[in-house]
Design a protein around this motif. Structure first.
Motif, mmCIF file in Angstrom:
data_model
loop_
_atom_site.group_PDB
_atom_site.id
_atom_site.type_symbol
_atom_site.label_atom_id
_atom_site.label_comp_id
_atom_site.label_asym_id
_atom_site.label_seq_id
_atom_site.Cartn_x
_atom_site.Cartn_y
_atom_site.Cartn_z
ATOM 1 N N MET A 53 0.857 -1.201 0.000
ATOM 2 C CA MET A 53 0.000 0.000 0.000
ATOM 3 C C MET A 53 0.888 1.243 0.000
ATOM 4 N N ALA A 54 0.880 1.983 -1.065
ATOM 5 C CA ALA A 54 1.756 3.151 -1.204
ATOM 6 C C ALA A 54 1.149 4.367 -0.547
ATOM 7 N N GLY A 55 2.016 5.223 -0.007
ATOM 8 C CA GLY A 55 1.546 6.447 0.616
ATOM 9 C C GLY A 55 1.222 7.496 -0.439
ATOM 10 N N ASN A 56 0.834 8.657 0.027
ATOM 11 C CA ASN A 56 0.436 9.733 -0.868
ATOM 12 C C ASN A 56 1.508 10.808 -0.839
ATOM 13 N N ASN A 57 2.232 10.961 -1.961
ATOM 14 C CA ASN A 57 3.300 11.951 -2.020
ATOM 15 C C ASN A 57 2.763 13.362 -2.186
ATOM 16 N N ASP A 58 1.461 13.486 -2.418
ATOM 17 C CA ASP A 58 0.859 14.795 -2.598
ATOM 18 C C ASP A 58 0.324 15.368 -1.290
ATOM 19 N N SER A 59 0.634 14.712 -0.178
ATOM 20 C CA SER A 59 0.111 15.175 1.108
ATOM 21 C C SER A 59 1.087 14.838 2.217
ATOM 22 N N LEU A 60 0.818 15.376 3.381
ATOM 23 C CA LEU A 60 1.531 14.963 4.593
ATOM 24 C C LEU A 60 0.513 14.848 5.713
ATOM 25 N N LEU A 61 0.913 14.196 6.786
ATOM 26 C CA LEU A 61 0.032 13.979 7.928
ATOM 27 C C LEU A 61 0.574 14.734 9.136
ATOM 28 N N ILE A 62 -0.306 15.459 9.824
ATOM 29 C CA ILE A 62 0.069 16.192 11.041
ATOM 30 C C ILE A 62 -0.420 15.401 12.247
ATOM 31 N N VAL A 63 0.490 15.148 13.190
ATOM 32 C CA VAL A 63 0.158 14.364 14.384
ATOM 33 C C VAL A 63 0.504 15.138 15.640
ATOM 34 N N ASP A 64 -0.054 14.707 16.759
ATOM 35 C CA ASP A 64 0.323 15.241 18.067
ATOM 36 C C ASP A 64 1.800 14.905 18.304
ATOM 37 N N PRO A 65 2.629 15.872 18.718
ATOM 38 C CA PRO A 65 4.054 15.591 18.920
ATOM 39 C C PRO A 65 4.326 14.578 20.023
ATOM 40 N N ARG A 66 3.327 14.296 20.873
ATOM 41 C CA ARG A 66 3.511 13.325 21.949
ATOM 42 C C ARG A 66 3.083 11.918 21.538
ATOM 43 N N THR A 67 2.718 11.739 20.280
ATOM 44 C CA THR A 67 2.370 10.412 19.790
ATOM 45 C C THR A 67 3.570 9.485 19.942
ATOM 46 N N PRO A 68 3.385 8.301 20.539
ATOM 47 C CA PRO A 68 4.521 7.389 20.727
ATOM 48 C C PRO A 68 5.228 7.068 19.420
ATOM 49 N N ASP A 69 6.543 6.885 19.500
ATOM 50 C CA ASP A 69 7.350 6.647 18.309
ATOM 51 C C ASP A 69 6.879 5.422 17.527
ATOM 52 N N ASN A 70 6.436 4.390 18.248
ATOM 53 C CA ASN A 70 6.018 3.179 17.538
ATOM 54 C C ASN A 70 4.765 3.435 16.698
ATOM 55 N N GLU A 71 3.888 4.321 17.185
ATOM 56 C CA GLU A 71 2.690 4.643 16.414
ATOM 57 C C GLU A 71 3.031 5.500 15.199
#
Length: 246
Positions: A1-19
Motif C-alpha cells: 500500500m503506497a503512501g500519498n506523495n501529494d500530502s503529509l500527515l500532522i500528528v500530536d508531537p507526543r504520539t509514541p514513536d512506535n505509532e
C-alpha cells in the motif's frame, strides 16, 4: 500500500514513536504539531485544535511558530493563519475545531474563526450549524457520505443533510486529564491512491462499540487501520494536508 506523495500527515508531537512508525510505514510523510502550553495538558498538542485543512488550504492557528509555518510551507502546503488566536476558556480554543468532509463544514458557526469560514465559503462548502463547539473532536468524516460521532445533536443535523451517521455514547476513550475523550479524536481519514484508510488510535476490539464501528467503516468502503494497542485514545486525530497543485 503506497503512501500519498501529494500530502503529509500532522500528528500530536507526543504520539509514541512506535505509532508514528506504523503511520510512516504506510508511506506517508509525518509532521508534528506543536505543544501549546497555555492549553489543557491533555490537548496541548492536538492537531485538530491548531489546524483545519480545507481542500488544499491549511488554516493554521494565529500563534503558530515561524519555524513550524516555514516547515509546512517548505513541504508545499498553502497556509492561512486564523483571524483570532487560540485561548482559554472555552470556546476560545476550539475556533478551528470544525469537522470538514463531504462538502460540508460542521461546527458551532458562531464561534468558528472568520478565516476558516471565509475559506469554507470560498470553496463552496455547506455550513451545518450545530451546538457542539468541539466539532472535529466529537465527529470524524469517514468518507463516502459517512460520519462517526458521539454527539446526538450533530448526528441529527448530519442525517437531516443526507449523510450516513454512526453514533456511539460518550466514554470509553482515553484522554489525559479528562474522564474520557472524543471518538472523533481517535479516527482519521487518510487517502492514498485509490484507497481510503481510517486510522484508528487503538484497538477496536477494546472499544465498547468496536465491532459495530469496524463494520460501519468497512461498509463505507474504507479500510480500518489500527495504530497502536489498547483502548482507543483521543490524539486530536491525524490531519491529512494536501500540497497545493500548480
Amino acid at each position: 500500500m503506497a503512501g500519498n506523495n501529494d500530502s503529509l500527515l500532522i500528528v500530536d508531537p507526543r504520539t509514541p514513536d512506535n505509532e508514528v512508525s506504523e503511520i510512516e510505514a504506510l508511506g506517508f510523510k509525518v509532521v508534528a504539531a506543536e505543544c501549546l502550553d497555555f492549553l489543557y495538558e491533555g490537548v496541548k498538542g492536538h492537531p485538530d485544535l491548531q489546524f483545519a485543512p480545507v481542500g488544499e488550504t491549511l488554516i493554521c492557528h494565529r500563534g503558530i511558530s515561524l519555524e513550524k509555518l516555514k516547515e509546512l510551507q517548505g513541504h508545499g502546503i498553502e497556509c492561512i493563519t486564523s483571524f483570532a488566536a487560540l485561548a482559554l476558556p472555552y470556546p476560545g480554543h476550539v475556533i478551528l475545531n470544525a469537522s470538514i468532509g463531504g462538502g460540508a463544514l460542521i461546527h458551532r458557526t458562531d464561534i468558528t474563526d472568520g478565516a476558516l469560514l471565509e475559506e469554507a465559503i470560498r470553496q463552496g462548502l455547506r455550513l451545518i450549524d450545530v451546538r457542539q463547539g468541539y466539532g472535529r473532536c466529537s465527529t470524524s468524516f469517514i468518507g463516502n457520505g459517512c460520519f462517526a460521532t458521539n454527539d446526538s445533536g450533530v448526528a441529527a443535523a448530519l442525517s437531516e443533510n443526507g449523510f450516513r451517521v454512526f453514533i456511539s455514547p460518550y466514554g470509553d476513550v482515553e484522554l489525559e486529564g479528562f474522564d474520557y475523550g472524543f471518538l472523533g479524536g481517535c479516527l482519521s481519514l487518510v487517502v492514498t491512491g485509490s484507497d481510503r484508510l481510517v486510522l484508528v488510535s487503538g484497538n477496536l476490539n477494546e472499544y465498547v462499540m468496536g465491532r459495530e464501528l469496524r463494520e460501519f467503516i468497512i461498509s463505507s468502503g474504507a479500510i480500518p487501520i489500527e495504530v497502536g494497542k489498547g483502548r482507543l485514545k483521543d490524539r486530536g486525530s491525524v490531519l491529512q494536508v494536501f500540497k497545493k497543485r500548480n
